[in-house]
Structure formats: structure tokens, C-alpha cells
Design a protein around this motif. Structure first.
Motif, mmCIF file in Angstrom:
data_model
loop_
_atom_site.group_PDB
_atom_site.id
_atom_site.type_symbol
_atom_site.label_atom_id
_atom_site.label_comp_id
_atom_site.label_asym_id
_atom_site.label_seq_id
_atom_site.Cartn_x
_atom_site.Cartn_y
_atom_site.Cartn_z
ATOM 1 N N THR A 9 28.328 11.101 16.300
ATOM 2 C CA THR A 9 28.939 10.289 15.241
ATOM 3 C C THR A 9 28.320 8.896 15.134
ATOM 4 O OG1 THR A 9 30.763 9.202 16.454
ATOM 5 C CG2 THR A 9 31.138 11.471 15.685
ATOM 6 N N GLN A 27 26.958 20.415 8.365
ATOM 7 C CA GLN A 27 28.315 20.268 8.884
ATOM 8 C C GLN A 27 28.341 20.662 10.354
ATOM 9 O OE1 GLN A 27 30.734 22.938 6.575
ATOM 10 N NE2 GLN A 27 29.397 24.690 6.932
ATOM 11 N N HIS A 74 36.986 19.793 16.352
ATOM 12 C CA HIS A 74 37.187 18.740 15.355
ATOM 13 C C HIS A 74 35.986 18.688 14.412
ATOM 14 C CE1 HIS A 74 40.792 17.167 17.270
ATOM 15 N NE2 HIS A 74 40.160 17.201 18.434
ATOM 16 N N ASP A 75 36.281 18.447 13.140
ATOM 17 C CA ASP A 75 35.233 18.369 12.131
ATOM 18 C C ASP A 75 34.468 17.058 12.275
ATOM 19 O OD1 ASP A 75 34.213 17.541 9.297
ATOM 20 O OD2 ASP A 75 34.560 19.702 9.170
ATOM 21 N N LEU A 83 32.521 15.396 10.226
ATOM 22 C CA LEU A 83 32.556 14.486 9.095
ATOM 23 C C LEU A 83 33.967 13.992 8.775
ATOM 24 C CD1 LEU A 83 30.043 16.331 6.737
ATOM 25 C CD2 LEU A 83 29.582 14.476 8.347
ATOM 26 N N LYS A 84 34.962 14.846 8.965
ATOM 27 C CA LYS A 84 36.327 14.487 8.597
ATOM 28 C C LYS A 84 37.116 13.831 9.734
ATOM 29 C CE LYS A 84 36.648 18.277 5.247
ATOM 30 N NZ LYS A 84 37.346 19.543 4.891
ATOM 31 N N GLU A 85 36.736 14.112 10.993
ATOM 32 C CA GLU A 85 37.490 13.598 12.138
ATOM 33 C C GLU A 85 36.571 12.941 13.178
ATOM 34 O OE1 GLU A 85 40.816 16.670 13.172
ATOM 35 O OE2 GLU A 85 39.017 17.800 12.616
ATOM 36 N N PRO A 86 35.765 11.972 12.778
ATOM 37 C CA PRO A 86 34.820 11.383 13.723
ATOM 38 C C PRO A 86 35.482 10.719 14.936
ATOM 39 C CG PRO A 86 34.931 10.086 11.710
ATOM 40 C CD PRO A 86 35.659 11.358 11.444
#
Length: 316
Positions: A57, A65, A71-72, A74-77
């Protein structure tokens, strides 16, 4: 622990000569399992560090992706960062503060409930207790690398990123650090390791990818990758490389002319070698030197890219 698909990153640099665009990573896919040491092997500039920095990150991918520790990316750094430890090439050990103070600070940053106890535990784990209160500048290179890994592990993450962890270390300290990394696997920690050392990838990695110019050119266990090329390699220096290559074709699965040497890939080098030597003698081909070796990861890199990893400036 990691499932990444289609990661891409392009950098634009500006200078007096104008603007230049560099595709550092071009569609990388990775899957790393729990308790696995997974290697990213390639020469300097292949995209190894950029890949790890995206997954950690630290920089955002331009495309692709990834899911890291459920954990995603891009969405949950923030959630991803809580699940991983990151050790850069530089290591991040500060010169003035003691190792203990630095590790306790890292523990506080990660929200560890008892920073002192966590620091004491990780110092003991890496045999750093006796030097824990010395300033960072007084530590040896090997000790600093152990402190840097302790900094990445003080919050007990299930996943650790190691970017070129043994660069600059002498052979004894490299071997010592290898043992420490193996212990991480035994404790259940997943490790993503980037390296340009062939022997390091061979010794440590359960699986690995070989990257070149930002792309994956091969993937598998070290043994699988080497079997895919050939069992043994006979390396010769002879007069008339092309003539010798044509003469030795019946013995080989594959023959490569690599600058001033001939590499003959065979299934069983010990039994092939005597007949090969007789043939060279009968044809009057003068032999300067010969070596029989098991296939190495450098041979795999050569087979997939047409050049030796050693010739790219990476160390063996």
C-alpha cells in the motif's frame, strides 16, 4: 494470503532530454499461501520492488486488483497495513536511537497493547537482547538487518514483505539471516521475498516467480522450474562453437551458445559426458574447459529470456 491479478505501474520521469515513460510492472499475477515463503526473483530494475511497494500500500497500482489477508488492497488499505510487516532494502534502522527504543516505537504505532513486552519478545527471538540498548550506528550490517526484520514483526503480522533482505551482507550474515527467515515459515508467517540472488531463491523459497522487464516469465517451485529446463548442464569452451553445437545435438535436449561458452542441456550428465567427450575428440574439436552442473535458476532465467541473470548485473 495474497491473491493479486493484473498489477500494473507506469512511472513518468522528466529531464532535460524530455519526458520518459517507464512501464515498471506490466500485468503481474501472484498467489501466496499461508506459511509460505514466496520469492520474486529477477535482476535490478525488473519491477520487484515496485510490485512489493504496491502490495504494501505504499504506492497505488495503475491497474489490477489484489486481496491481502482477506482485505481488498484498493478499498481497505488501512486494514491491509495492519496485517503485514514491511522491510525495505534500506532497512529503516535509525542511527541514534537504540534498537529497543525503535522497536517499542514501532509497536506503539501499530497499536500493540504492551509495547515493552512485544519488543522484549522480538529482541529475544532474533538474539538481539544483548545489543538492544546500543545506538543503531554501533550495530553491524547483519545486526541491523535483524533489527529491521524485528521492526516489521513486532506487531506479529501474519504476512511479512522482505525487499532484498540480504543485500550487502557477508556470507556468514546472509546464512544467519536465511535461518531466521526459515523460522518465520515454521511459525506460520507468510513471507513475500524479493531477491536477485540465485542461491537465496533456491534455498529459501517454496515457490517463486522470475520477473524480467516488469513481467513474469516463469513460475513454480525451484525444483519444478529447473526440471522444466533440463536435468543437468554441460558447459564447454571449445574452438568453433557453432560446429560443436551441431556435433553435439544428438546428446542434448537443448543447446545454447552463450557468448564464448556452449551450454548443453541433458537428462543425465554423468552418463552422457564420456560419450560427448569421445565425439568431440573423434571430430577433432579442441576443448579448452568443461564443467558438469545441475541445472540452476540462472539456466531457467536464460531459457526464458535468452540471457543469464548474472550478466544483468545481479549477483549469483
Amino acid at each position: 494470503m495474497i491473491k493479486a491479478q493484473g498489477l500494473r505501474k507506469t512511472f513518468t520521469t522528466r529531464s532535460r532530454k524530455g519526458t520518459q515513460t517507464v512501464e515498471a510492472v506490466r500485468g503481474v499475477d501472484l498467489q501466496v499461501g499461508k506459511g509460505e515463503i514466496f520469492g520474486v526473483l529477477g535482476p535490478n530494475g525488473a519491477g520487484k520492488t515496485t510490485t512489493i511497494r504496491m502490495l504494501a500500500t505504499l504506492i497505488a497500482p495503475d491497474a489490477g486488483q489484489a486481496v491481502i489477508a482477506d482485505h481488498d488492497l484498493l478499498k481497505e488499505p488501512a486494514a491491509v497495513r495492519r496485517k503485514l510487516g514491511y522491510v525495505s532494502q534500506a532497512g529503516g534502522v535509525e542511527d541514534i536511537m537504540s534498537a529497543r527504543a525503535q522497536i517499542m516505537m514501532a509497536a506503539r504505532i501499530h497499536g500493540v497493547a504492551d509495547p515493552k513486552r512485544a519488543a522484549d519478545d522480538v529482541l529475544k527471538r532474533f538474539d538481539l537482547t544483548e545489543m538492544a540498548d546500543r545506538p543503531g550506528r554501533t550495530l553491524s550490517g547483519g545486526q541491523k538487518r535483524r533489527v529491521s526484520i524485528a521492526l516489521g514483526l513486532v506487531h506479529d503480522p501474519p504476512l511479512l514483505f522482505l525487499d532484498e533482505p540480504t543485500t550487502g551482507l557477508d556470507p556468514q550474515n546472509r546464512a544467519n539471516l536465511w535461518d531466521r527467515i526459515k523460522q518465520l515459515r515454521e511459525s506460520g508467517t507468510s513471507v513475500l521475498l524479493s531477491t536477485h540472488y540465485l542461491d537465496e531463491a533456491d534455498v529459501l523459497c517454496d515457490r517463486l516467480v522470475i520477473v524480467d522487464h516488469g513481467q513474469i516469465v516463469a513460475e513454480g517451485t525451484p525444483a519444478e522450474l529447473k526440471r522444466g529446463v533440463s536435468g543437468d548442464v554441460i558447459t564447454l569452451r571449445v574452438d568453433g562453437l557453432e560446429t560443436a553445437a551441431e556435433t553435439l545435438k544428438p546428446f542434448a535436449r537443448e543447446i545454447r551458445v552463450d557468448e564464448d561458452v556452449l551450454r548443453v542441456y541433458v537428462d543425465d550428465g554423468e552418463h552422457t559426458l564420456p560419450a560427448l567427450l569421445r565425439t568431440l575428440e573423434e571430430r577433432g574439436i579442441r576443448l579448452s574447459s568443461i564443467a558438469l552442473d545441475r541445472c540452476t535458476l540462472d539456466d531457467v532465467f536464460l531459457a526464458h529470456t535468452g540471457r543469464s541473470l548474472r550478466d544483468t548485473g545481479a549477483d549469483a
